[in-house]
Scaffold this motif. Structure first.
Motif, PDB file in Angstrom:
ATOM      1  N   THR A 280      -0.609   3.949  -3.378  1.00 37.79           N
ATOM      2  CA  THR A 280      -0.500   4.005  -1.919  1.00 37.79           C
ATOM      3  C   THR A 280      -1.612   4.873  -1.328  1.00 37.79           C
ATOM      4  OG1 THR A 280       1.037   5.876  -2.075  1.00 37.79           O
ATOM      5  CG2 THR A 280       2.000   3.669  -1.933  1.00 37.79           C
ATOM      6  N   ALA A 281      -1.976   4.546  -0.088  1.00 34.98           N
ATOM      7  CA  ALA A 281      -2.972   5.339   0.650  1.00 34.98           C
ATOM      8  C   ALA A 281      -2.269   6.109   1.755  1.00 34.98           C
ATOM      9  CB  ALA A 281      -4.046   4.431   1.239  1.00 34.98           C
ATOM     10  N   SER A 282      -2.825   7.272   2.093  1.00 34.64           N
ATOM     11  CA  SER A 282      -2.228   8.092   3.151  1.00 34.64           C
ATOM     12  C   SER A 282      -2.269   7.383   4.488  1.00 34.64           C
ATOM     13  CB  SER A 282      -2.951   9.434   3.246  1.00 34.64           C
ATOM     14  OG  SER A 282      -4.347   9.247   3.477  1.00 34.64           O
ATOM     15  N   THR A 283      -3.228   6.479   4.672  1.00 33.18           N
ATOM     16  CA  THR A 283      -3.307   5.635   5.868  1.00 33.18           C
ATOM     17  C   THR A 283      -4.063   4.372   5.499  1.00 33.18           C
ATOM     18  OG1 THR A 283      -4.121   5.477   8.153  1.00 33.18           O
ATOM     19  CG2 THR A 283      -5.397   6.833   6.639  1.00 33.18           C
ATOM     20  N   PRO A 284      -3.637   3.217   6.001  1.00 29.55           N
ATOM     21  CA  PRO A 284      -4.295   1.966   5.603  1.00 29.55           C
ATOM     22  C   PRO A 284      -5.576   1.660   6.372  1.00 29.55           C
ATOM     23  CG  PRO A 284      -2.443   1.495   7.035  1.00 29.55           C
ATOM     24  CD  PRO A 284      -2.423   2.977   6.799  1.00 29.55           C
ATOM     25  N   ALA A 285      -5.836   2.391   7.459  1.00 32.70           N
ATOM     26  CA  ALA A 285      -7.028   2.123   8.278  1.00 32.70           C
ATOM     27  C   ALA A 285      -7.659   3.440   8.705  1.00 32.70           C
ATOM     28  CB  ALA A 285      -6.654   1.286   9.503  1.00 32.70           C
ATOM     29  N   VAL A 286      -8.956   3.564   8.465  1.00 32.82           N
ATOM     30  CA  VAL A 286      -9.684   4.781   8.833  1.00 32.82           C
ATOM     31  C   VAL A 286     -11.032   4.387   9.438  1.00 32.82           C
ATOM     32  CG1 VAL A 286      -8.617   6.220   7.052  1.00 32.82           C
ATOM     33  CG2 VAL A 286     -10.716   4.957   6.532  1.00 32.82           C
ATOM     34  N   GLU A 287     -11.694   5.375  10.054  1.00 28.44           N
ATOM     35  CA  GLU A 287     -13.045   5.181  10.561  1.00 28.44           C
ATOM     36  C   GLU A 287     -14.040   5.873   9.640  1.00 28.44           C
ATOM     37  OE1 GLU A 287     -13.138   6.675  14.539  1.00 28.44           O
ATOM     38  OE2 GLU A 287     -12.435   4.785  15.398  1.00 28.44           O
ATOM     39  N   VAL A 288     -15.287   5.463   9.718  1.00 27.71           N
ATOM     40  CA  VAL A 288     -16.328   6.101   8.918  1.00 27.71           C
ATOM     41  C   VAL A 288     -16.333   7.601   9.215  1.00 27.71           C
ATOM     42  CG1 VAL A 288     -18.810   6.270   8.542  1.00 27.71           C
ATOM     43  CG2 VAL A 288     -17.741   4.019   8.797  1.00 27.71           C
ATOM     44  N   GLY A 289     -16.328   8.410   8.149  1.00 31.13           N
ATOM     45  CA  GLY A 289     -16.285   9.857   8.290  1.00 31.13           C
ATOM     46  C   GLY A 289     -14.918  10.450   8.036  1.00 31.13           C
ATOM     47  N   ASP A 290     -13.864   9.612   8.073  1.00 28.37           N
ATOM     48  CA  ASP A 290     -12.507  10.102   7.812  1.00 28.37           C
ATOM     49  C   ASP A 290     -12.259  10.242   6.305  1.00 28.37           C
ATOM     50  OD1 ASP A 290     -12.048  10.092  10.505  1.00 28.37           O
ATOM     51  OD2 ASP A 290     -10.932   8.192  10.510  1.00 28.37           O
ATOM     52  N   THR A 291     -11.238  11.050   5.975  1.00 25.54           N
ATOM     53  CA  THR A 291     -10.819  11.241   4.582  1.00 25.54           C
ATOM     54  C   THR A 291      -9.466  10.577   4.371  1.00 25.54           C
ATOM     55  OG1 THR A 291     -12.015  13.342   4.397  1.00 25.54           O
ATOM     56  CG2 THR A 291     -10.265  12.937   2.797  1.00 25.54           C
ATOM     57  N   VAL A 292      -9.319   9.880   3.268  1.00 28.23           N
ATOM     58  CA  VAL A 292      -8.066   9.227   2.935  1.00 28.23           C
ATOM     59  C   VAL A 292      -7.670   9.617   1.516  1.00 28.23           C
ATOM     60  CG1 VAL A 292      -9.291   7.147   2.170  1.00 28.23           C
ATOM     61  CG2 VAL A 292      -6.874   7.002   2.797  1.00 28.23           C
ATOM     62  N   SER A 293      -6.373   9.854   1.309  1.00 29.11           N
ATOM     63  CA  SER A 293      -5.845  10.216  -0.007  1.00 29.11           C
ATOM     64  C   SER A 293      -5.129   9.019  -0.626  1.00 29.11           C
ATOM     65  CB  SER A 293      -4.876  11.394   0.095  1.00 29.11           C
ATOM     66  OG  SER A 293      -5.541  12.556   0.556  1.00 29.11           O
ATOM     67  N   VAL A 294      -5.353   8.818  -1.927  1.00 27.53           N
ATOM     68  CA  VAL A 294      -4.715   7.719  -2.655  1.00 27.53           C
ATOM     69  C   VAL A 294      -3.871   8.315  -3.779  1.00 27.53           C
ATOM     70  CG1 VAL A 294      -5.082   5.664  -4.070  1.00 27.53           C
ATOM     71  CG2 VAL A 294      -6.544   6.094  -2.081  1.00 27.53           C
ATOM     72  N   THR A 295      -2.624   7.861  -3.872  1.00 28.02           N
ATOM     73  CA  THR A 295      -1.701   8.389  -4.875  1.00 28.02           C
ATOM     74  C   THR A 295      -1.267   7.268  -5.832  1.00 28.02           C
ATOM     75  OG1 THR A 295      -0.849  10.072  -3.358  1.00 28.02           O
ATOM     76  CG2 THR A 295       0.538   9.499  -5.249  1.00 28.02           C
ATOM     77  N   VAL A 296      -1.350   7.566  -7.119  1.00 29.02           N
ATOM     78  CA  VAL A 296      -0.860   6.651  -8.150  1.00 29.02           C
ATOM     79  C   VAL A 296       0.401   7.283  -8.745  1.00 29.02           C
ATOM     80  CG1 VAL A 296      -1.367   5.443 -10.305  1.00 29.02           C
ATOM     81  CG2 VAL A 296      -3.219   5.901  -8.657  1.00 29.02           C
ATOM     82  N   ALA A 297       1.529   6.601  -8.592  1.00 31.37           N
ATOM     83  CA  ALA A 297       2.811   7.147  -9.048  1.00 31.37           C
ATOM     84  C   ALA A 297       3.458   6.213 -10.065  1.00 31.37           C
ATOM     85  CB  ALA A 297       3.734   7.370  -7.856  1.00 31.37           C
ATOM     86  N   ALA A 298       4.326   6.790 -10.874  1.00 28.65           N
ATOM     87  CA  ALA A 298       5.074   6.022 -11.876  1.00 28.65           C
ATOM     88  C   ALA A 298       6.539   6.454 -11.822  1.00 28.65           C
ATOM     89  CB  ALA A 298       4.514   6.250 -13.273  1.00 28.65           C
ATOM     90  N   SER A 299       7.428   5.499 -11.913  1.00 26.74           N
ATOM     91  CA  SER A 299       8.871   5.812 -11.891  1.00 26.74           C
ATOM     92  C   SER A 299       9.514   5.398 -13.208  1.00 26.74           C
ATOM     93  CB  SER A 299       9.549   5.094 -10.720  1.00 26.74           C
ATOM     94  OG  SER A 299       9.436   3.687 -10.858  1.00 26.74           O
ATOM     95  N   GLY A 300      10.590   6.107 -13.565  1.00 24.26           N
ATOM     96  CA  GLY A 300      11.308   5.791 -14.802  1.00 24.26           C
ATOM     97  C   GLY A 300      10.492   6.033 -16.053  1.00 24.26           C
ATOM     98  N   VAL A 301       9.691   7.105 -16.068  1.00 24.03           N
ATOM     99  CA  VAL A 301       8.820   7.400 -17.210  1.00 24.03           C
ATOM    100  C   VAL A 301       9.626   8.092 -18.311  1.00 24.03           C
ATOM    101  CG1 VAL A 301       6.754   8.628 -17.974  1.00 24.03           C
ATOM    102  CG2 VAL A 301       6.843   7.621 -15.668  1.00 24.03           C
TER     103      VAL A 301
END
Length: 273
Positions: free
Chosen positions: A56-77
């Motif tokens: 998932t991304a912290s936001t699906p739409a950004v402008e040039v110069g913005d910062t976006v965070s991406v998280t990779v998660a796992a469930s039932g490990v």
């Protein structure tokens, strides 16, 4: 708490921390490499299992110069001792923020840009006899800066999962976070409001019958609009009439003086006779 690797006394300063990181990184690499070489040697222990993955991304739409965070998660490990996760992105649209890679799993982790410049590789391992990770976990959180307009999808491409018995499990296609990057909008400038021909700022035509203004703020009585009319013409006519009247009065006066002299001359001649 995880135990430190090795029995040497801890080194101090930046050099000591760097050396420690290299030792731990080497241990993580050996763990993953050993798991790959041993393959099914740990078959007595159940391999690491994961119920599902999400990206998932912290936001699906950004402008040039913005910062976006991406998280990779796992469930039932279950039974996760170490892993290596590769996350791909488009370097024409996004740029990885160096040092931003984190995970909520205890132990050692390190995230680095891949050799092709279009992926980030995060390696994580437990230390010593630490228990394996279980449950719902955040495998990685990565920050990116938008550098170009376009589709900036981030994909968890593959992962190598290692259990406590060094048995490795390969997983591919963990998921994708769609991100759209747009260029920064430029605000249009307002056009000038002055219209030509009005005599105000921006005019290209002179005003009619301009009147000069003296330093006291009044109108210059000698200024005209170029047609011969106005205060100057009226003033000239007044001066002309006054001069004519004065000249006429002078002629009348001279005539009276001459007449008086002639009258006295005649009287003097009559008395003499």
């Amino acid at each position: 708490m995880d135990r430190a690797v090795g029995s040497r006394a801890p080194q101090r300063g930046a050099a000591g921390r760097l050396a420690a990181r290299r030792v731990v990184a080497g241990a993580a690499t050996l763990t993953l490499a050993g798991a790959t070489l041993l393959g099914g040697a740990g078959a007595a222990s159940a391999a690491t299992t994961v119920g599902s993955y999400t990206v998932t991304a912290s936001t699906p739409a950004v402008e040039v110069g913005d910062t976006v965070s991406v998280t990779v998660a796992a469930s039932g490990v279950t039974d996760l001792f170490a892993y290596e996760l590769t996350v791909g992105f488009d370097p024409e649209v996004l740029e990885y923020v160096d040092g931003s890679g984190t995970t909520d799993i205890s132990g050692f982790h390190e995230a680095a840009l891949g050799p092709d410049g279009s992926s980030v590789v995060l390696t994580q391992t437990k230390l010593g006899t630490s228990p394996t990770a279980e449950g719902d976990l955040t495998l990685a959180t990565l920050d990116f800066v938008a550098v170009g307009a376009g589709d900036g999808d981030v994909t968890a491409e593959r992962a190598t999962l290692v259990d406590a018995a060094t048995q490795a499990t390969e997983v591919t296609g963990l998921g994708t976070a769609p991100i759209t990057v747009t260029a920064v909008a430029v605000e249009p400038t307002d056009p000038p409001t002055d219209e030509p021909g009005t005599g105000g700022p921006g005019t290209d035509e002179p005003t009619d019958d301009a009147t000069l203004v003296d330093s006291d703020g009044g109108s210059d009585p000698w200024s005209t609009g170029g047609t011969g009319s106005g205060s100057l013409a009226s003033t000239g006519a007044t001066v002309g009439l006054a001069a004519g009247a004065a000249f006429l009065a002078l002629l009348v006066g001279v005539g009276l003086v001459v007449a008086a002299r002639r009258h006295r001359a005649r009287q003097a001649e009559g008395g003499a006779e």
